[in-house]
Enzyme design. Structure first.
Site, PDB file in Angstrom:
ATOM      1  N   SER A  41       0.651  -1.285   0.357  1.00  0.00           N
ATOM      2  CA  SER A  41      -0.196   1.065  -0.280  1.00  0.00           C
ATOM      3  C   SER A  41       1.281   1.220   0.230  1.00  0.00           C
ATOM      4  O   SER A  41       1.641   1.335   0.491  1.00  0.00           O
ATOM      5  CB  SER A  41      -1.311   0.380   0.934  1.00  0.00           C
ATOM      6  OG  SER A  41      -1.411   0.943   1.626  1.00  0.00           O
ATOM      7  N   LYS A  65       0.890  -3.662   4.775  1.00  0.00           N
ATOM      8  CA  LYS A  65      -0.246  -4.123   4.037  1.00  0.00           C
ATOM      9  C   LYS A  65       0.875  -5.076   2.626  1.00  0.00           C
ATOM     10  O   LYS A  65       1.656  -4.789   2.490  1.00  0.00           O
ATOM     11  CB  LYS A  65      -0.617  -2.592   3.334  1.00  0.00           C
ATOM     12  CG  LYS A  65      -1.586  -2.524   4.131  1.00  0.00           C
ATOM     13  CD  LYS A  65      -2.688  -3.363   4.351  1.00  0.00           C
ATOM     14  CE  LYS A  65      -3.649  -2.790   3.481  1.00  0.00           C
ATOM     15  NZ  LYS A  65      -4.893  -3.623   3.461  1.00  0.00           N
TER      16      LYS A  65
END
Ligand code: ARG
Length: 466
Positions: free
Chosen positions: A276, A282
């Site tokens: 991300s 992420k």
């Protein structure tokens, strides 16, 4: 020179002229068009329309066009209406007016029908080859999973434990059916429209059988009206692809779910994931999400095809030109996806520990527990009720069935005995599902061997067509 300008007094509106062309996309049928033209040229020679020298010139010209097409600039033609016009133009440029003889006794209506059959046939072989790889990798993963267990879900609630291998083989079966559907479609489409003319049949005595043989078709099509207007094989193929895409999408969805922290059954392969731009921690399952997303596109292609054909009077209508792009799109989408999904499948790591833990809790041995009572003569409905009560007690006490003392169980029903506990172990629960297609380890070993054999024979079949 256009293929049809004689009866026109006025030139076409320039925008319309550009708009109705298909060369932008049907250029990818060039190989098929050249092969079909070669077969037609031989038939013209045998019908006495071409001399041997003319046939040789045409054949050489067609070969040269094929060679030139290796450089993409050759295909930049702003004047060609479609791939059929393009080949005629290039042929005349190469060998002179003899090139115009090639179109004797034939129509673009039969040509496009033939080109598309050849294209779909080759695409089926390619998709099946890719499916073969995908299946082999999935079976390898099933084999590597050995005796590892996991929960199987119904209603997305833990239901019964199964072997990880058994779960993976469920997907293998789905994709084997897809491969079979494609093979079936291939059988039905493998007929030659050449010699069908525009709608009523060729105007020259062409040997349709010989043309079919030249192109590897099993036989000529039976009816010229049908042959020039039929796109069933395109609909069938893209229909089969949309089912394949739905299977891939279900697979992707389950892998996404299992890779979430909540399940934690799967560690995503970094090589096929992204991060991300905002949240540093992420790692996202993009390959799987795009796989799921692309199913929508392929279903859209299948829908577009069905709707295009549904209201058409016989025989050829220009609407049929609109069947090409959905076909190319669905084919390209699946062919780009399968090798990536195979790579993902090879690279993914299963968290067996976590799966095993999940397989051992949550009363997934309750049905096996009831089956224990059934074997001791208790009617199943009562056994179900009794074990259900035992489960209720466990929920209140926050324990598992095996934690309940025997005396307490006996109060529920005197059929309970010490060996009840051994019927509740994960191993025992797996073992009692001992039917063909069940998850008992010996059955799964057999299923792996069976699946390997099926994939092997499919690979041989694909190979025989190559
Ligand atoms: N480009 C056309 C198609 O794809 C080829 C057939 C044209 N036939 C015709 N009668 N205009 O359908």
């Amino acid at each position: 020179m256009k293929m049809w300008s004689g009866r026109f007094r006025q030139p076409l509106d320039a925008d319309f002229e550009r708009w109705q062309r298909s060369f932008d996309f049907d250029r990818r049928l060039l190989r098929e068009e050249l092969a079909a033209s070669r077969a037609h040229a031989s038939a013209l020679k045998n019908a006495g329309v071409l001399s041997s020298t003319e046939l040789i010139a045409i054949r050489q010209g067609l070969t040269q066009i094929g060679e030139k097409a290796a450089s993409p600039a050759f295909l930049d033609d702003n004047d060609a209406e479609d791939v059929h016009h393009f080949v005629e133009k290039q042929l005349v440029a190469l060998i002179g007016d003899t090139g115009y003889k090639l179109h004797s006794g034939r129509s673009r209506n039969e040509q496009i029908a033939t080109d598309l059959r050849l294209y779909v046939r080759a695409s089926i072989d390619q998709v099946r080859a890719d499916l073969g790889n995908w299946l082999s990798i999935s079976i390898d993963r099933a084999e590597q999973a050995g005796s590892a267990a996991m929960p199987a879900y119904t209603h997305l609630q833990r239901a019964e434990p199964v072997l990880v291998a058994h779960w993976l083989l469920a997907y293998v079966e789905m994709f084997l059916r897809d491969a079979e559907r494609l093979a079936d479609c291939r059988k039905r489409l493998n007929l030659s429209p050449l010699g069908s003319g525009a709608v009523a049949g060729a105007t020259l005595p062409l040997d349709r059988r010989a043309m079919a043989d030249d192109l590897g078709f099993d036989a000529p099509t039976a009816n010229s009206i049908d042959a020039t207007s039929d796109r069933d094989f395109v609909l069938e193929f893209v229909g089969a692809l949309s089912l394949l895409a739905v299977h891939l999408s279900r697979w992707a969805e389950e892998m996404i779910l299992f890779s979430s922290q909540e399940f934690g059954f799967i560690r995503l392969p970094e090589a096929y994931s992204t991060g991300s731009s905002a949240m540093p921690q992420k790692m996202n399952p993009d390959l799987l999400e795009l796989t799921r997303g692309k199913a929508a596109r392929i279903i859209g292609d299948a829908t577009a095809l069905l709707v295009t054909v549904k209201g058409l009077a016989l025989a050829y209508n220009k609407d049929l030109q609109e069947t090409q792009q959905p076909l190319f799109d669905a084919t390209g989408t699946v062919l780009s996806l399968l090798p990536l999904a195979s790579g993902w499948m090879k690279a993914v790591e299963f968290n067996h520990e976590r799966m095993q833990q999940a397989a051992e809790s949550g009363f997934m041995n309750a049905w096996a527990g009831a089956t224990y009572l059934v074997r001791r003569g208790v009617p199943f409905r009562l056994a179900h009720e009794i074990v259900g009560k035992a489960v209720q007690t466990c929920i209140e006490r926050n324990c598992e069935l095996a934690d309940l003392p025997l005396e307490e169980l006996r109060q529920l029903n005197p059929a309970f005995d010490q060996d009840f506990y051994s019927s509740l172990t994960l191993q025992a629960v797996l073992n009692i599902h001992d039917v063909p297609g069940g998850t008992a380890p010996a059955r799964v070993r057999q299923a792996i061997a069976d699946a390997r054999r099926k994939v092997e024979s499919m690979r041989e079949d694909v190979h025989a067509h190559a």
